[in-house]
Write an enzyme that holds these catalytic residues in place. Structure first.
Site, PDB file in Angstrom:
ATOM      1  CB  VAL A   1      40.435  50.332  32.696  1.00 26.50           C
ATOM      2  CG1 VAL A   1      39.425  50.869  31.688  1.00 26.50           C
ATOM      3  CG2 VAL A   1      40.935  51.446  33.618  1.00 26.50           C
TER       4      VAL A   1
ATOM      5  CE1 TYR B   1      35.982  40.623  32.244  1.00 28.31           C
ATOM      6  CE2 TYR B   1      34.556  39.115  31.078  1.00 28.31           C
ATOM      7  CZ  TYR B   1      34.800  39.917  32.160  1.00 28.31           C
ATOM      8  OH  TYR B   1      33.882  40.025  33.155  1.00 28.31           O
TER       9      TYR B   1
ATOM     10  CD  GLU C   1      48.504  44.916  39.761  1.00 29.30           C
ATOM     11  OE1 GLU C   1      48.398  43.982  40.571  1.00 29.30           O
ATOM     12  OE2 GLU C   1      47.692  45.112  38.840  1.00 29.30           O
TER      13      GLU C   1
ATOM     14  CB  CYS D   1      48.073  39.062  36.219  1.00 29.11           C
ATOM     15  SG  CYS D   1      48.637  40.432  35.172  1.00 29.11           S
TER      16      CYS D   1
END
Length: 130
Positions: free
Chosen positions: A40, A45, A52, A83
């Protein structure tokens, strides 16, 4: 339906108006229930949420705190790993040997584990003297 297929299905619901890079994730809790999440984005940013993390949040909201399988899918030339922050989140709720399948929408797959994604992980055992 497989965990990868469930992640592929939910990926379509991702909110990615800026990057147009949709990611879907599915985790299987110890009970066998499946929880899904999508990325989302936010115009600011750093305020976005990874797929996840969304799947893990859904699992915890349902009352589970252990995952036993993970799948992540994206439209990418090669499978996209979580990440760093999501690797730590997966490690919080899964074991080193927990299987993780990374997939692409074109069918490429990489089968790995949480331990392989995050070797030398920081976990609850480090807090034993706290």
């Amino acid at each position: 339906m497989s965990l990868v297929e469930l992640a592929r299905e939910v990926r379509e619901n991702a909110y990615a108006p800026y990057s147009h890079f949709k990611v879907g994730a599915a985790v299987r809790g110890k009970s066998g229930a499946v929880y899904r999440g999508v990325n989302v984005e936010n115009v600011a940013y750093p305020e976005g949420t990874c797929a996840e993390a969304g799947a893990i949040a859904a699992m915890v909201a349902a009352g589970e705190t252990e995952l036993v399988e993970v799948a992540v899918i994206a439209d990418s030339p090669t499978p996209v790993p979580p990440c760093g922050g999501c690797r730590q989140k997966l490690a919080e709720f899964g074991r080193a040997e927990t299987p993780v399948t990374l997939a692409t929408t074109s069918g490429a797959r990489l089968d790995t584990t949480i331990g392989e994604l995050l070797p030398g992980r920081f976990d609850a055992s480090h807090m034993d003297n706290a």
